[in-house]
Write an enzyme that holds these catalytic residues in place. Structure first.
Site, PDB file in Angstrom:
ATOM      1  N   ARG A 332       1.854  -7.155   9.387  1.00 55.37           N
ATOM      2  CA  ARG A 332       1.361  -5.793  10.138  1.00 55.37           C
ATOM      3  C   ARG A 332      -0.290  -6.178  10.481  1.00 55.37           C
ATOM      4  O   ARG A 332      -0.889  -6.098   9.540  1.00 55.37           O
ATOM      5  CB  ARG A 332       1.572  -4.711   9.218  1.00 55.37           C
ATOM      6  CG  ARG A 332       0.761  -3.389  10.077  1.00 55.37           C
ATOM      7  CD  ARG A 332       1.591  -2.026   9.501  1.00 55.37           C
ATOM      8  NE  ARG A 332       1.302  -1.816   8.268  1.00 55.37           N
ATOM      9  CZ  ARG A 332       1.578  -0.633   7.584  1.00 55.37           C
ATOM     10  NH1 ARG A 332       2.236   0.243   8.148  1.00 55.37           N
ATOM     11  NH2 ARG A 332       1.145  -0.436   6.382  1.00 55.37           N
ATOM     12  N   GLU A 424       4.605   6.513  14.891  1.00 55.36           N
ATOM     13  CA  GLU A 424       3.748   7.536  14.044  1.00 55.36           C
ATOM     14  C   GLU A 424       2.759   8.339  14.464  1.00 55.36           C
ATOM     15  O   GLU A 424       1.935   8.947  13.734  1.00 55.36           O
ATOM     16  CB  GLU A 424       3.230   6.487  12.618  1.00 55.36           C
ATOM     17  CG  GLU A 424       2.241   5.370  13.398  1.00 55.36           C
ATOM     18  CD  GLU A 424       1.712   4.410  12.110  1.00 55.36           C
ATOM     19  OE1 GLU A 424       2.106   4.730  11.192  1.00 55.36           O
ATOM     20  OE2 GLU A 424       1.331   3.382  12.325  1.00 55.36           O
ATOM     21  N   ASP A 452       1.825   9.438   8.495  1.00 53.65           N
ATOM     22  CA  ASP A 452       0.849   9.477   9.593  1.00 53.65           C
ATOM     23  C   ASP A 452       1.398  10.412  10.901  1.00 53.65           C
ATOM     24  O   ASP A 452       0.488  10.812  11.357  1.00 53.65           O
ATOM     25  CB  ASP A 452       0.711   7.985  10.107  1.00 53.65           C
ATOM     26  CG  ASP A 452      -0.261   6.959   9.487  1.00 53.65           C
ATOM     27  OD1 ASP A 452      -1.437   7.697   9.586  1.00 53.65           O
ATOM     28  OD2 ASP A 452       0.003   5.669   9.032  1.00 53.65           O
TER      29      ASP A 452
END
Length: 714
Positions: A332, A424, A452
């Site tokens: 990520r 998100e 989020d």
């Protein structure tokens, strides 16, 4: 002061330049001068466009704030609100049907449903644990947790509990791998005869679930089974303490568990400068080269952890069979927002961290791509990058173009990099189909992230009014619509059989019995991966994928059509009932404040980006920047609308700081916040709350990075 060296038109921290030139580049076939020239050109060309995207975020937010202020005190008009969002270019038209055409995707992404881990890449031990969590002991998972109803008592091995574990594991085997006219609970002998597994001379009801064995066919050491694409290994050893007391010699049941793992450079780490980034990149390099190790002390003994090897078997037809021993690793990257002082551009500005991550993490992954044997990550020749916190199709398209530029510079075929789009942020949710279209040649992952997503919901609608209490926000209609639409649109866009559709984290790492009850809803919802907080949780969550055939669920959902639409997602979860008692208000703010402080103090003082933080009731919860974001935005919203005063919040912050100090009293390195309340960590937590309304998209990163750098410079 970090020393810098000149590379092309860049000023690069010497530690980062040295890492790239002496560790990352060797073995890739890429010349250092060529790399720096290309990297410099990419950064200078893309940085202004990155900034323009961030400016657009703010411009849209300002317009949304203005609309809510102009309509304050009036009943919310959902249709007028949607028309306004279309007018300003926030809500975009949905185009014609299409399917992604992502190619060269590994089965762990495309076809095998199972648990997914997310771990901070800066912690080598955690990263190795996650990679090796492809396989986990079901016996250990049942014995060492509350999965069977209670935690184990301290002390020596409890034979009674062990017997219950064995019995519970055999119940699972009977459910997933039933035997014709027999039970695993009564089995005394497992053997292979002419390519068929027999248990006390009885075959499996479905003989195709036998995948292989190791050892002698008449008395195998290991038997490999498969159900819904996931493997289970039966380990036989009559010299083992468990196997010696088992009538069949069964010493363990090993689950194929964490099929994939995200090595995280973002929310679960605290990387604020070149030294931090080199630590992250160095661990990613070790994973891609296959040589990462970590030595540590456990129970007074020194242990060294390394990547697990692949597993070898004989298939039913007599051929050699190799099964992956490690989770498929994704990385990520950071989103589009943050910059980092590790590199400065010609105008003196800091590098956008997301652009730096894109280039360096893919460069590092080339070490895996160039392998033709050994501990390989992707057998399909792909690099999997998860990109968080993107707002709408324009930003996804920018990420897609960035990786196209990276591939060209590194000499990789176009679309080698597969993209994970995290759903998100609200502008992504309401335009999800167009976000997927913007990267339809490389999308390999989408998922939902309630925390989020809620933080962005609060910030986007900050001026609309006070939000419900957090527990009530979860009960509002928008969250179900959000979760359903993500799966439905993913299936519409052809992700089935090509990509992962994921669900979010189980945040209670010690509550495994509750997880077994609740988290089965994720595969039932059509998600072929879902996040778990530990290898043990992955082992237990794997049980759900034996109970639920996700491919069949997805087929049924696809035939049924979409269940949710944008109008439901735009149902703002404001409080309809606002006559809270003082006790209710205080309790809500206390809970938020305690979580913020417990997380931030470790982030700032220790550089720990993801922590198991006790909540106000001393229940351990996984906290990262997403959980911090929602808590900070919630208090900021209540402050802005006068539900609480600054005086009240500051009094609660100080009181909760003392609670956090007490919870950390056993840590000799911990620096208390009370009674002075003059430390950098406490100041950072207060910034997140009292300045939360003006933070970009309500993100915590700008405050946390600035305060962590302040501490490191002190």
């Amino acid at each position: 002061m970090t020393s810098k060296v000149k590379r092309a038109k860049l000023d690069v921290a010497s530690t980062l330049a040295d890492f790239i030139e002496t560790r990352a580049l060797p073995g890739t076939g890429i010349d250092a001068d060529r790399f720096w020239d290309g990297f410099s050109a990419l950064l200078h060309e893309l940085a202004p466009r990155n900034k323009a995207l961030l400016d657009k975020r703010k411009a849209l937010q300002d317009k949304i704030d203005g609309w809510h202020i102009a309509h304050r005190g009036q009943p919310h008009d959902g249709e007028a609100y949607q028309d306004f969002l279309r007018e300003i270019g926030y809500l975009l038209p949905e185009g014609e049907a299409f399917s992604i055409d992502t190619s060269n995707v590994d089965p762990e992404i495309a076809t095998v449903a199972g648990p997914q881990l997310v771990v901070p890449i800066t912690n080598a031990r955690f990263a190795l644990n996650a990679a090796n969590a492809r396989w986990g002991s079901l016996y250990d998972a049942f014995y060492g947790t509350d999965a069977m109803g209670s935690q184990p008592k301290p002390g020596p091995y409890d034979r009674g509990r062990g017997a219950r574990v064995v019995a519970r594991a055999r119940v699972f085997l009977d459910q997933a791998f039933p035997i014709e006219g027999h039970s695993h609970a009564d089995a005394r002998r497992y053997y292979v005869d002419r390519g068929q597994l027999l248990i006390d001379d009885k075959p499996l009801e479905n003989p195709a679930k036998f995948a292989g064995f190791a050892g002698h066919p008449k008395a195998p050491e290991r038997v490999l089974l498969v159900n819904n694409g996931l493997h289970v290994e039966l380990v036989f050893d009559r010299t083992h303490p468990i196997g010696s007391r088992d009538q069949a010699g069964l010493a363990d049941v090993r689950m194929e568990a964490a099929v994939s793992a995200i090595m995280d450079c973002e929310d679960s780490v605290a990387c604020v400068d070149a030294a931090d980034k080199v630590q992250a990149y160095g661990n990613w390099l070790g994973l891609m080269q296959g040589n990462l190790t970590e030595t540590f002390d456990k129970a007074g003994q020194s242990m060294t952890r390394a990547l697990a090897p692949d597993l070898g078997y004989t298939a039913p037809d007599g051929s050699a069979l190799q099964v992956k021993g490690r989770a498929l690793m994704l990385v990520r990257n950071v989103g589009h927002l943050m910059t980092n002082p590790a590199i400065h551009l010609a105008d003196g500005s800091e590098v956008y961290e997301g652009l730096m991550d894109a280039m360096i993490t893919v460069l590092i992954a080339m070490h895996d791509l160039k392998k033709d044997g050994g501990l390989r990550n992707s057998h399909a020749g792909s690099v999997y990058v998860v990109k968080p916190k993107m707002h709408g199709p324009e930003e996804v398209a920018f990420a897609d173009e960035t990786f196209t530029r990276v591939e060209a510079l590194l000499g990789l075929p176009r679309y080698t990099v597969k993209l994970g789009v995290m759903d998100e942020e609200r502008r992504t949710s309401v335009n999800l189909k167009e976000c997927i279209r913007a990267a339809k040649h490389r999308v390999a992952f989408i998922n939902t992230g309630f925390l989020d997503r809620t933080g962005d919901e609060i910030h986007t609608s900050m001026e609309a009014g006070p939000f419900s209490r957090k527990d009530f926000i979860k009960r509002k209609s928008w969250i179900a619509a959000y979760e359903n639409q993500n799966v439905d649109i993913g299936l519409e866009c052809g992700l089935r059989g090509r990509a992962q559709i994921g669900k979010g984290m189980w945040a209670k790492p010690d509550a495994m019995a509750e997880m077994l009850e609740v988290k089965i809803e994720h595969p039932r919802a059509g998600a072929n991966c879902a996040w778990v907080p530990s290898p043990t949780a992955a082992t237990l969550h794997a049980l759900h994928y034996h109970q639920v055939n996700v491919a069949a669920v997805q087929e049924k959902l696809l035939a049924g059509g979409r269940r949710a639409y944008v109008s439901a997602l735009l149902d703002i979860p404001m409080a309809s009932y606002r006559r809270w008692s003082e006790a209710q208000i205080t309790r809500e703010v206390e809970n938020n404040a305690q979580g913020i402080l417990g997380y931030v103090v470790r982030w700032i003082d220790a550089g720990v980006g993801c922590s198991k933080v006790p909540d106000i009731n001393d229940v351990a919860l996984m906290e990262d920047r997403a959980t911090c974001r929602i808590s900070a935005q919630h208090i900021a919203n209540w402050l802005h609308h006068g539900v609480v005063s600054e005086v009240q919040v500051m009094e609660i912050m100080r009181r909760m700081a003392a609670v956090v100090d007490r919870q950390n009293a056993g840590d000799p390195s911990y620096v208390p916040m009370a009674p002075g309340f003059n430390g950098i960590a406490f100041a950072a937590a207060c910034d997140l709350v009292f300045k939360g309304r003006v933070q970009p998209s309500g993100y915590t990163e700008p405050v946390l990075h600035a305060r962590r750098l302040e501490l490191k410079a002190a």
